[in-house]
Design a protein around this motif. Structure first.
Motif, PDB file in Angstrom:
ATOM      1  N   PHE A  47      59.258  65.111  10.271  1.00 47.19           N
ATOM      2  CA  PHE A  47      58.084  64.925  11.119  1.00 47.19           C
ATOM      3  C   PHE A  47      57.072  63.982  10.461  1.00 47.19           C
ATOM      4  O   PHE A  47      56.374  63.239  11.148  1.00 47.19           O
ATOM      5  CB  PHE A  47      57.436  66.283  11.427  1.00 47.19           C
ATOM      6  N   GLU A  57      57.850  61.396   8.752  1.00 49.93           N
ATOM      7  CA  GLU A  57      58.333  60.049   9.057  1.00 49.93           C
ATOM      8  C   GLU A  57      58.104  59.701  10.524  1.00 49.93           C
ATOM      9  O   GLU A  57      57.823  58.554  10.873  1.00 49.93           O
ATOM     10  CB  GLU A  57      59.825  59.954   8.723  1.00 49.93           C
ATOM     11  N   LEU A  58      58.216  60.715  11.377  1.00 54.23           N
ATOM     12  CA  LEU A  58      58.078  60.509  12.818  1.00 54.23           C
ATOM     13  C   LEU A  58      56.624  60.329  13.228  1.00 54.23           C
ATOM     14  O   LEU A  58      56.294  59.486  14.072  1.00 54.23           O
ATOM     15  CB  LEU A  58      58.679  61.722  13.542  1.00 54.23           C
ATOM     16  N   ARG A  59      55.749  61.117  12.615  1.00 56.16           N
ATOM     17  CA  ARG A  59      54.326  61.112  13.006  1.00 56.16           C
ATOM     18  C   ARG A  59      53.482  61.238  11.734  1.00 56.16           C
ATOM     19  O   ARG A  59      52.917  62.304  11.448  1.00 56.16           O
ATOM     20  CB  ARG A  59      54.051  62.265  13.965  1.00 56.16           C
ATOM     21  N   LYS A  88      56.952  63.461  20.719  1.00 53.54           N
ATOM     22  CA  LYS A  88      57.817  62.635  19.868  1.00 53.54           C
ATOM     23  C   LYS A  88      58.883  63.497  19.181  1.00 53.54           C
ATOM     24  O   LYS A  88      60.043  63.077  19.058  1.00 53.54           O
ATOM     25  CB  LYS A  88      56.971  61.897  18.817  1.00 53.54           C
ATOM     26  N   LEU A  89      58.498  64.686  18.736  1.00 50.28           N
ATOM     27  CA  LEU A  89      59.468  65.593  18.135  1.00 50.28           C
ATOM     28  C   LEU A  89      60.521  66.003  19.155  1.00 50.28           C
ATOM     29  O   LEU A  89      61.732  65.946  18.892  1.00 50.28           O
ATOM     30  CB  LEU A  89      58.762  66.834  17.582  1.00 50.28           C
ATOM     31  N   SER A  95      63.060  63.236  19.966  1.00 53.95           N
ATOM     32  CA  SER A  95      63.856  62.669  18.880  1.00 53.95           C
ATOM     33  C   SER A  95      65.337  62.695  19.222  1.00 53.95           C
ATOM     34  O   SER A  95      65.853  63.665  19.760  1.00 53.95           O
ATOM     35  CB  SER A  95      63.610  63.448  17.590  1.00 53.95           C
TER      36      SER A  95
END
Length: 487
Positions: free
Chosen positions: A115, A117-119, A173-174, A177
């Protein structure tokens, strides 16, 4: 159902608490080296080499884990650096027959890394996840740049609207994925399923009330067959694996900036930053679970504010929820999701909200944190009845496939308004608003303690209920400040 629990050996539990604290400090100290790739650990290593020391204070836990603030102080006693640590064990201290696999901690570290890296910025940076001894795990992270639980804002009835879109964007966003492992953290599913008997007991018990309230009347109107169908549909939720989810996204697992001045009920910290925490329940599930979990406590607070005569506070809670869902729905539609997709997530979310609200109603989870004066059992009882009624209706609508998304949304809003009107008419006097007692005390809400407290209410006799209170008191006593100096 009842069971008798032997009086724990409090002296041994106290010794175990201190031994675990010292083990944590020793392990963290071993990680504080000049060549660490983590700046905080390098800073701590330098401080220790110059005569400083680490100390640990317990934040929450003691039943399935402990969480700590680890501080590094220089030779003068000034705090130079701090980090967050969680020590987990594979059993409940008072309930060793309730296993909780250690793999959850490794998976929490993996999810936080993913997460981050994602946000970036929406989760504390994870530093390491190591074995401690033969049967414990230690997760260490950055100390969150914002460290007040968002639940306090709903308790105050003064809610930062800027956060709604940020949180919606982050969890969408999670959920979106493509890196979906349907078996991620699946070892926890038996633990999730172990909670089912609690909700089942609440729902089936509604039919057996002798002096039934309105929630019992709703259940009897639906009939046993229908309520069984409702529970079965809820239990099926755990078999879904549509997307990666946080899995425990309630208002106390969202960290925000502290209020500038709690005494004056001033508004918000300038940055509007938000950090999600406690990812140990993350798994492949349904997106609506996160949406509905986050909805639950604000709804309960809105009803409590209504009986206190604080309409603006109630409205702030509900407006925030509307903004959150609007942002999440907008993200779904921008991503090309259909009306059917939106309806599916909303339906799932009502199921999750129902689970929490019925737990609030049936076993008092989170109820001590509502903005209702301590000892005011009359108002609390009325609010709980309203919470239970909304929860039961949400569960009933969530299994009615004839209802469209618009129907579901309208029914939910109508149920909230009906209960708010009822509570407004029930108030005898307008009560003064107060700031969150959690903020004033510095206390944090612990999921493990809440779960076991709920389990306790369902499973042990009244003579044993003091055990958990004594356990919490003992575990949170932290007079002995364990320290580790230079290694």
């Amino acid at each position: 159902m009842t069971a008798e629990h032997a009086e724990p050996n409090w002296e041994e539990i106290g010794k175990d608490k201190e031994a675990k604290k010292r083990a944590v400090l020793s392990h963290v100290a071993s990680r504080c080296t000049a060549d660490s790739d983590v700046e905080d650990l390098r800073t701590m290593g330098t401080c220790l080499a110059d005569g400083g020391a680490l100390d640990a204070s317990i934040l929450t836990g003691g039943l399935f884990n402990y969480t700590y603030k680890i501080s590094c102080r220089d030779a003068s006693g000034a705090e130079r650096c701090k980090l967050f640590a969680k020590l987990t064990f594979p059993y409940g201290v008072l309930f060793p027959d309730k296993p909780c696999p250690l793999s959850r901690t490794e998976n929490e570290w993996k999810m936080m890394t993913f997460f981050h890296e994602l946000r970036p910025g929406m989760v504390a940076v994870p530093y390491f996840c190591d074995d401690v001894g033969t049967d414990m795990k230690l997760l260490a992270t950055q100390w969150s740049p914002v460290d007040e639980q968002m639940g306090n804002q709903f308790i105050d009835g003064s809610v930062d609207g800027r956060l709604a879109a940020t949180i919606a964007d982050g969890i969408f966003k999670l959920h979106s994925s493509q890196d979906l492992d349907t078996e991620f953290n699946s070892e926890m599913k038996p633990f999730f399923e172990s909670l089912n008997p609690i909700l089942e007991s609440i729902i089936t018990g509604l039919h057996d009330q002798e002096d039934g309230d309105r929630v019992g009347a709703l259940a009897k109107e639906a009939g046993r067959e229908k309520t069984t169908e409702m529970f079965d549909a809820f239990a099926e939720t755990y078999n879904a694996s549509d997307c990666l989810i946080h899995g425990d996204l309630h208002a106390f697992n969202v960290m925000v900036g502290a209020k500038p001045s709690p005494e004056k009920l001033e508004r918000f910290e300038p940055s509007g930053r938000v950090v999600l925490c406690d990812f140990e329940m993350a798994h492949a599930g349904t997106a609506g679970w996160d949406v509905g979990s986050l909805r639950s406590f604000p709804v309960a607070c809105a009803l409590a504010h209504s009986i206190n005569g604080h309409d603006r506070a109630a409205t702030e809670c509900l407006d925030w929820l509307d903004a959150f869902w609007s942002s999440y729905e907008g993200a779904m539609r921008d991503a090309g999701k259909s009306e059917e997709d939106v309806a599916g997530v909303y339906r799932q979310s009502l199921r999750a909200t129902a689970c929490y609200l019925l737990a609030y109603y049936g076993i008092n989870v989170h109820m001590e944190f509502l903005p209702i004066d301590e000892g005011n059992t009359e108002d609390l009882g009325k609010v709980k009845e309203g919470i239970g009624a909304v929860g039961f209706k949400c569960l009933r609508w969530s299994v009615d496939d004839s209802l469209s998304y618009r129907d579901l949304a309208a029914n939910y809003k109508g149920a909230i308004e009906e209960e708010m009107d009822r509570l407004r008419s029930a108030k005898k006097v307008r009560r003064s608003r107060r700031s969150s007692v959690l903020r004033a005390s510095g206390r944090r809400v612990s999921d493990a303690n809440l779960f076991v407290a709920g389990l306790d209410r369902m499973s042990i006799g009244g003579s044993d209920r003091s055990i958990l209170l004594k356990m919490e008191s003992l575990l949170m006593e932290d007079d002995l400040s364990a320290e580790v100096g230079p290694q």
